[in-house]
Design an enzyme around this catalytic site. Structure first.
Site, PDB file in Angstrom:
ATOM      1  N   HIS A  14       0.871  -1.207   0.000  1.00  0.00           N
ATOM      2  CA  HIS A  14       0.000   0.000   0.000  1.00  0.00           C
ATOM      3  C   HIS A  14       0.896   1.240   0.000  1.00  0.00           C
ATOM      4  O   HIS A  14       1.472   1.596   1.036  1.00  0.00           O
ATOM      5  CB  HIS A  14      -0.902   0.009   1.248  1.00  0.00           C
ATOM      6  CG  HIS A  14      -1.817   1.197   1.325  1.00  0.00           C
ATOM      7  ND1 HIS A  14      -3.160   1.072   1.626  1.00  0.00           N
ATOM      8  CD2 HIS A  14      -1.615   2.529   1.156  1.00  0.00           C
ATOM      9  CE1 HIS A  14      -3.736   2.257   1.633  1.00  0.00           C
ATOM     10  NE2 HIS A  14      -2.802   3.171   1.358  1.00  0.00           N
ATOM     11  N   HIS A 137     -10.468   1.010   2.362  1.00  0.00           N
ATOM     12  CA  HIS A 137     -10.213   2.071   3.345  1.00  0.00           C
ATOM     13  C   HIS A 137     -11.392   2.006   4.313  1.00  0.00           C
ATOM     14  O   HIS A 137     -12.492   2.437   3.980  1.00  0.00           O
ATOM     15  CB  HIS A 137     -10.120   3.451   2.678  1.00  0.00           C
ATOM     16  CG  HIS A 137      -9.797   4.540   3.658  1.00  0.00           C
ATOM     17  ND1 HIS A 137      -8.593   5.195   3.697  1.00  0.00           N
ATOM     18  CD2 HIS A 137     -10.524   5.060   4.682  1.00  0.00           C
ATOM     19  CE1 HIS A 137      -8.585   6.073   4.695  1.00  0.00           C
ATOM     20  NE2 HIS A 137      -9.753   6.009   5.308  1.00  0.00           N
TER      21      HIS A 137
END
Ligand code: NCD
Ligand code: ZN
Length: 346
Positions: A14, A137
């Protein structure tokens, strides 16, 4: 005798590499340590099609030397209008590794995100069918929910139901920050995993207010209480294959951080592996660093392990106060502090 630790070259699952001059400035830091990285698609405008992801991948490669050996793994930014066919075709063609769910307005450049998961159910069903991971998220955007509770409430309101409805969907709960997230991931099947950032392993929410307001410690999801940091350290160093490295390195120019409304994001790319090594050393778990950094991620994504190695050496150094690179001034995580391990052979 100097302590050394040699591990398989890690990957970053990420990272925000940005675009243009910022991309040129930050990409080499990531490529120095990591063989591959999952590239976040929250550019402006966002990366929503296979064609735009392929073009972005070219720009990333152009920002690095020809012999960098680095492979960017591209992601699709999901919107309410996401096109299941384009996503599936892009995945089959090796352009999209995964797709990213930003709840609309949850974080930087998420205005085009998903307003209700119900809108993208056909896309998620298709992803489940083809084994394409969904990166989440995990924060609700409801302004009436306390910012420190938004991850825990997201689990209750969205994630539990999503996993119930699509039990075989591969899900990475990104940059987890709470003990509730750890409990959720531990209790879910092997198709649910999580990334953990170095900063959430090092700091709790006090870091934003030590002697005054500290914008460089502000990121999203925001750092939580100490008990959550301890739960994350335990999860990361547990040896569980459900947890792997994802820096969430999110650079912003210094003027955008030091502002009346400063941007969220911690720039940890320059010393990310050293930062994780410090945590694993403090927890007496250096023997588990390789699993977290270099093995669990590829296993989850179904990708081969990297064959080359990186060597770290014990011996502290001071992280610079700031980095001036490509016309940008960036303040790295751990600025002006000591880290106990450094890379000797990248
Ligand atoms: C990220 C960014 O700046 O793009 N910021 C952050 O605080 N992590 C967005 C994100 O991953 O939430
Ligand atoms: Zn991020």
């Amino acid at each position: 005798m100097t302590d050394t630790l040699t591990i398989r070259r890690p990957d970053d699952w990420h990272v925000h590499l940005r675009d243009g001059a910022m991309l040129e400035a930050v990409a080499p830091f990531t490529a120095r340590q990591f063989a591959r990285a999952i590239i976040m698609p929250n550019l402006s405008p966002p990366v929503t099609s296979a064609a735009s992801a392929a073009a972005y991948r070219e720009r990333i490669m152009a920002a690095l030397p020809d012999d960098s050996g680095f492979t960017p793994l591209m992601t699709c930014y999901l919107t309410d209008d996401a096109d299941a066919d384009d996503i599936a075709t892009g995945h089959a063609a090796g352009i999209f590794t995964a797709a990213k769910l930003y709840p609309a307005n949850a974080t930087t450049n998420s205005a085009h995100g998903v307003t209700d998961v119900a809108h993208i159910m056909p896309v998620l069903e298709r992803m489940q069918d083809i084994g394409m991971p969904l990166l989440v998220h995990g924060e609700v955007t409801d302004g009436s929910i306390d910012i420190f509770d938004r991850e825990a409430v997201f689990i209750e309101r969205i994630l539990e139901k999503l996993i119930e409805t699509l039990p075989d969907l591969k899900v990475v709960f990104e940059h987890i920050t709470t003990e509730q997230a750890v409990r959720f991931v531990d209790g879910a099947g092997p198709n649910v995993a999580a990334t953990i950032t170095p900063h959430h392993l090092h700091i709790n929410r006090n870091a934003m207010f030590t002697g005054g307001i500290r914008p460089h410690a502000y990121c999203l999801p925001v750092a939580k209480r100490e008990l959550h940091r301890l739960a994350l350290r335990k999860a990361a160093t547990s040896g569980s294959a459900k947890y792997f490295l994802g820096t969430d390195s999110a650079p912003h120019e210094i003027h955008a951080k030091l502002s009346a409304c400063g941007c969220a994001g911690i720039f940890n790319a320059p010393y990310a592996l050293e930062s994780y090594a410090a945590v694993f050393d403090e927890e007496g778990a250096l023997d588990r660093l390789e699993g977290f950094a270099s093995v669990h991620g590829p296993q989850f994504y179904g990708l081969p392990l990297n064959e080359d190695r990186v060597t770290l050496e014990g011996g502290s150094f001071t992280v610079p106060e700031s980095l001036n690179t490509g016309g940008s001034t960036l303040v790295p995580f751990h600025a002006d502090s000591e880290l106990a391990w450094h890379i000797v052979q990248a």
